[in-house]
Design a protein around this motif. Structure first.
Motif, PDB file in Angstrom:
ATOM      1  N   ASP A 236       0.809  -1.230   0.173  1.00 55.13           N
ATOM      2  CA  ASP A 236       0.025   0.139   0.121  1.00 55.13           C
ATOM      3  C   ASP A 236       0.813   1.341  -0.111  1.00 55.13           C
ATOM      4  O   ASP A 236       2.030   1.214   0.251  1.00 55.13           O
ATOM      5  CB  ASP A 236      -0.659  -0.159   1.238  1.00 55.13           C
ATOM      6  N   LYS A 238       0.604   4.681   1.918  1.00 55.41           N
ATOM      7  CA  LYS A 238      -0.428   5.052   2.962  1.00 55.41           C
ATOM      8  C   LYS A 238      -0.353   6.902   3.200  1.00 55.41           C
ATOM      9  O   LYS A 238      -1.355   7.492   3.395  1.00 55.41           O
ATOM     10  CB  LYS A 238       0.159   4.886   4.309  1.00 55.41           C
ATOM     11  N   GLY A 250      -6.026   6.525   4.205  1.00 59.79           N
ATOM     12  CA  GLY A 250      -6.363   5.189   4.166  1.00 59.79           C
ATOM     13  C   GLY A 250      -5.856   4.215   3.372  1.00 59.79           C
ATOM     14  O   GLY A 250      -5.862   3.039   3.373  1.00 59.79           O
ATOM     15  N   TYR A 293      -5.259  -9.952   8.065  1.00 58.95           N
ATOM     16  CA  TYR A 293      -4.538  -8.752   7.225  1.00 58.95           C
ATOM     17  C   TYR A 293      -3.305  -8.342   8.035  1.00 58.95           C
ATOM     18  O   TYR A 293      -3.791  -7.425   8.891  1.00 58.95           O
ATOM     19  CB  TYR A 293      -5.402  -7.884   6.688  1.00 58.95           C
ATOM     20  N   ASN A 309      -5.168  -6.656  10.978  1.00 60.78           N
ATOM     21  CA  ASN A 309      -6.402  -6.103  10.640  1.00 60.78           C
ATOM     22  C   ASN A 309      -7.219  -7.555  10.552  1.00 60.78           C
ATOM     23  O   ASN A 309      -6.868  -8.571   9.877  1.00 60.78           O
ATOM     24  CB  ASN A 309      -6.543  -5.359   9.540  1.00 60.78           C
ATOM     25  N   ARG A 311      -9.927  -7.946   8.206  1.00 61.12           N
ATOM     26  CA  ARG A 311     -10.626  -7.876   7.284  1.00 61.12           C
ATOM     27  C   ARG A 311      -9.760  -7.633   6.093  1.00 61.12           C
ATOM     28  O   ARG A 311      -8.808  -7.493   6.182  1.00 61.12           O
ATOM     29  CB  ARG A 311     -11.478  -6.483   7.311  1.00 61.12           C
ATOM     30  N   GLY A 313      -7.897  -5.451   3.208  1.00 61.89           N
ATOM     31  CA  GLY A 313      -7.330  -4.158   3.068  1.00 61.89           C
ATOM     32  C   GLY A 313      -8.026  -3.384   1.992  1.00 61.89           C
ATOM     33  O   GLY A 313      -8.466  -3.962   1.007  1.00 61.89           O
ATOM     34  N   ASP A 314      -8.072  -2.141   1.987  1.00 58.56           N
ATOM     35  CA  ASP A 314      -8.619  -1.142   1.005  1.00 58.56           C
ATOM     36  C   ASP A 314      -7.500  -0.258   0.731  1.00 58.56           C
ATOM     37  O   ASP A 314      -7.279   0.601   1.661  1.00 58.56           O
ATOM     38  CB  ASP A 314      -9.958  -0.657   1.447  1.00 58.56           C
ATOM     39  N   PRO A 315      -6.774  -0.067  -0.251  1.00 56.43           N
ATOM     40  CA  PRO A 315      -7.186  -0.889  -1.554  1.00 56.43           C
ATOM     41  C   PRO A 315      -6.228  -2.018  -1.973  1.00 56.43           C
ATOM     42  O   PRO A 315      -6.170  -2.411  -3.224  1.00 56.43           O
ATOM     43  CB  PRO A 315      -6.780   0.347  -2.794  1.00 56.43           C
ATOM     44  N   GLU A 316      -6.069  -2.713  -1.042  1.00 61.58           N
ATOM     45  CA  GLU A 316      -5.310  -4.138  -1.236  1.00 61.58           C
ATOM     46  C   GLU A 316      -6.307  -5.051  -2.224  1.00 61.58           C
ATOM     47  O   GLU A 316      -5.909  -5.727  -2.978  1.00 61.58           O
ATOM     48  CB  GLU A 316      -4.865  -4.797  -0.122  1.00 61.58           C
TER      49      GLU A 316
HETATM   50  N1  GLY Z   1      -4.743  -0.587   3.155  1.00 60.88           N
HETATM   51  C1  GLY Z   1      -4.993  -0.041   4.515  1.00 60.88           C
HETATM   52  C2  GLY Z   1      -5.944  -0.717   5.289  1.00 60.88           C
HETATM   53  O1  GLY Z   1      -6.901  -1.153   4.673  1.00 60.88           O
HETATM   54  O2  GLY Z   1      -6.285  -0.614   6.490  1.00 60.88           O
END
Ligand code: GLY
Ligand code: AMP
Length: 445
Positions: A236, A238, A250, A293, A309, A311, A313-316
């Protein structure tokens, strides 16, 4: 199968897009969704997938994905909706509903739902819980202490010469992590979190970690309670600005795979982190089903977990799901059923790059309601998919409706080709004040 997807960001658009391609799916709802999600059609394989498009269309009924105006945190209404529609599987995107116990609530009411239960979601909802768990089970992490007393936290910061990272225990919209370069900065950080309560109740306790140097990568593993299957690597970006300058966001863009870990090193890191993780969960009766994650720093003395995490990732997610060749419904089913050991995950050898287009001002204040043009011109480019995040439909026009607006994603035979394709698509898209980084994946080239 009838599916309900919960969430409204780029991650959820990618999940909906991929799930909608499964021949198992007959109908799909997303709560609350966004202006791109409603454009997806169930039973229609995308031009990005390698499957036989026409056959799939023949094999199953097609229909639009429906967005329903229920917030991802309104658990009673989500439950009532899933019951009324007889959803066969609910898929949870964001961390908040998981931390609120949506999985436990649905299961108590006899509904199938994918994601970790409230106890398992603690790996993300409590950094103190995670840090202590890592230490109990020998998972490589930063030297750290956990504190409910500000004076004790400051003494520990002093033992690290103030070169440390102070983290609020609870969920703080990704903002409760303060990097410190001196003891005075560290004391200010502890006061901000524990005394001024800048992040509310999330700051009743803190984790203080030594500041680690290295390259940061994102790992993802799909878990079913006993088995964990590792994804390829991704990275990512950040910070808001090119060259990793500016404020933390994010995530401004991702790519997969990253050259910073070879396949052998990835397998080693997986063993060093996931084996003790799954053993620890078994010992402590934590039933971890969903995505794990870990954010990992590749240090001189090996990979170390910065945080977990619970869940995607966003944008993974956007780069992973454009590379995933399996039917995602079958993978999530196996994760819920505890049968992942029988499944082989298959990944495209192509590289994927996702460039986030954000509203001007993000991660600070930003305007909403700016008309977006060029989406169709970008989406028709080969091997390209524009995932929506903060978008809405207003008087028939797609407009900006959040900080991160779009995740422009492209596949290519290598990172260089994928990067060029993603930026070619970005160039087609316009909205007032659009901000994006021009160096996504550049580190890897
Ligand atoms: N890519 C960072 C997150 O989803 O926490
Ligand atoms: P976290 O939410 O704990 O992942 O922290 C947010 C970001 O802060 C991470 O993605 C890293 O870039 C950075 N970070 C967190 N912990 C550390 C650490 N111990 N050393 C260096 N950077 C860190």
């Amino acid at each position: 199968m009838k599916l309900l997807i919960i969430g409204s960001g780029g991650r959820e658009h990618a999940l909906v897009w991929k799930l909608a391609q499964s021949p198992h799916v007959t109908q799909m709802w997303c709560a609350p969704g966004n202006a791109g999600i409603v454009l997806e059609t169930v039973g229609q394989a995308s031009c990005l997938s390698s499957g036989a498009v026409e056959n799939r269309q023949d094999a199953c009924p097609t229909g639009r994905v429906e967005c329903v105006n229920i917030s991802a945190e309104d658990l009673p209404r989500l439950l009532a909706f899933a019951q009324e529609k007889k959803a066969d599987l609910t898929v949870v995107g964001p961390d908040n509903p998981l931390a609120l116990g949506i999985v436990d609530l649905f299961q108590k009411n006899g509904l199938r739902i994918w994601g970790p239960n409230q106890k398992a979601a603690q790996f993300e909802s409590s950094k103190v819980f995670s840090q202590n768990f890592m230490e109990r089970h020998g998972i490589p992490t930063a030297a750290a202490g956990t504190f409910s007393d500000a004076a004790a936290a400051k003494r520990f910061c002093a033992s690290l010469n103030g070169l440390c990272v102070v983290k609020a225990d609870g969920l703080a919209l990704g903002k409760g992590v303060l990097m410190c370069a001196s003891q005075s900065e560290a004391e200010r950080a502890v006061d901000e979190i524990m005394v001024s309560k800048a992040f509310g109740a999330a700051g009743a306790r803190v984790v203080v970690q030594e500041h680690l140097e290295g390259v940061e990568v994102s790992l993802h593993a799909l878990c079913d309670g006993t088995t964990a299957k590792l994804f390829p690597t991704s990275q990512d970006h950040k910070r808001a600005l090119d060259g990793d300058a500016g404020l933390n966001t994010g995530g401004m863009g991702t790519y997969s795979p990253t050259p910073f870990l070879t396949d052998a090193q990835l397998a080693d890191a997986g063993r060093a982190i996931l084996d003790p993780f799954m053993r620890g969960c078994a010992n402590e009766h934590i039933d971890y089903r969903g995505i794990l994650y870990p954010g990992v720093m590749l240090t001189k003395s090996g990979p170390k977990v910065l945080e977990f995490n619970a869940r995607f990732g966003d944008p993974e997610t956007q780069v992973y799901l454009t590379r995933l060749e399996n039917d995602l419904v079958e993978l999530l089913d196996a994760s819920v059923n505890g049968t992942l050991s029988r499944v082989e995950m298959k990944w495209s050898p192509l590289a994927s790059v996702c460039v986030v287009m954000a509203s001007g001002g993000y991660p600070g204040n930003y305007p909403k309601g700016k008309p977006i043009s060029g989406l169709d011109a970008a989406n028709v480019l080969p091997h390209t998919k524009v995932f929506h995040a903060g978008t809405a439909l207003k008087d028939g026009q797609i407009v900006t409706n959040g900080g991160r607006v779009l995740g422009v994603t492209a596949l290519g035979k290598d990172l260089k080709v994928a990067q060029a394709a993603a930026y070619a698509a970005v160039e087609k898209i316009h909205f007032d004040g659009a901000h994006f980084r021009r160096d996504i994946a550049a580190k890897a080239l």
